[in-house]
Design an enzyme around this catalytic site. Structure first.
Site, short mmCIF file in Angstrom:
data_model
loop_
_atom_site.label_atom_id
_atom_site.label_comp_id
_atom_site.label_asym_id
_atom_site.label_seq_id
_atom_site.Cartn_x
_atom_site.Cartn_y
_atom_site.Cartn_z
N GLY A 181 21.31 196.22 5.91
CA GLY A 181 20.81 196.16 7.27
C GLY A 181 21.52 195.12 8.12
N SER A 227 24.50 195.15 9.66
CA SER A 227 25.08 195.65 10.91
C SER A 227 24.01 195.95 11.94
CB SER A 227 25.92 196.89 10.65
OG SER A 227 27.06 196.57 9.88
N HIS A 286 27.01 204.28 12.88
CA HIS A 286 27.13 203.00 13.57
C HIS A 286 27.36 203.21 15.06
CE1 HIS A 286 27.71 199.73 10.39
NE2 HIS A 286 27.32 200.80 9.73
#
Length: 182
Positions: A13, A15, A53
Site C-alpha cells: 500500500g 504507492s 497506478h
C-alpha cells in the site's frame, strides 16, 4: 524542501499512501504535482499494474516516465514530486546489464553514486516536497538468484542513504503507515 521516504514491501500500500499524501498536500496548498514513473512495461501483468497506478492519479497531475534516468532538473515548475519507485529505477539499471556484470562492484558504486547525486539535486531544488517511494527489501528472505541478491544489496544501501537524508521516513505495512523518522 521536505524529503519524504515511503517504503514497504510489494503490495503493502506504499504507492497508494504516497499518492494520498501528495493529493492532500496539493489540495491544501493549491500545488502542482509531478508523478515520476519508473516502471517499465515488459509484460501483461506489468501493464495492468501500471494502468492501475495511472487510474488512481488525479487528472490534474502531470506524469513523467523516467525508467532509466532521474533528474530533479526535470521537475521545474512543480511544487510536489512523487517518485514511484526508486527501487524500480535501480532494477531497471541492473536488468539492463549483461549477466556477466552481475554483482560488479564498479557498477554498484556507480549506481549508488547516482542515487547520492540525485538526492543532493533534490535537496537543493525549489520543490516544496519530494516523496520518494521505494521497496523495503530487508524483510523478505535472501533472493535465490545472484541478480536478486544484487538487487537487494543495492536497494538496501540506497534506501539507507535515502532514509539518512529524508526529513520523514514512513514504512507502510498492510496499508498502514508507520512513522520511522520526522
Amino acid at each position: 524542501m521536505n524529503l519524504v521516504m515511503i517504503s514497504g514491501g510489494v503490495r503493502s500500500g506504499k504507492s497508494a499512501y504516497a499518492e494520498k499524501r501528495a493529493r492532500e498536500r496539493s489540495e491544501a496548498g493549491s500545488s502542482s504535482v509531478l508523478y515520476v514513473a519508473t516502471g517499465l512495461r515488459f509484460d501483461e501483468e506489468m501493464d495492468e499494474r501500471i494502468d492501475r497506478h495511472r487510474s488512481r492519479r488525479p487528472e490534474s497531475w502531470h506524469t513523467l516516465e523516467c525508467p532509466h534516468e532521474l533528474s530533479a532538473s526535470a521537475y521545474d515548475g512543480f511544487d510536489i514530486v512523487l517518485v514511484d519507485t526508486l527501487s524500480a529505477w535501480i532494477a531497471n539499471r541492473l536488468m539492463a546489464l549483461p549477466e556477466d556484470r552481475c554483482r560488479d562492484r564498479e557498477t554498484t558504486e556507480r549506481i549508488l553514486a547516482q542515487v547520492d547525486a540525485y538526492l543532493e539535486e533534490l535537496g537543493s531544488s525549489p520543490l516544496r516536497e519530494a516523496i520518494v517511494v521505494t521497496d523495503e527489501v530487508g524483510w523478505g528472505g535472501v533472493a535465490m538468484s545472484p541478480l536478486g541478491r544484487w538487487f537487494q544489496d543495492v536497494v538496501g544501501e540506497a534506501n539507507q542513504r535515502l532514509a539518512e537524508r529524508a526529513d520523514e521516513a514512513i514504512a507502510v505495512i498492510s496499508g498502514l503507515p508507520w512513522r520511522l523518522k520526522g
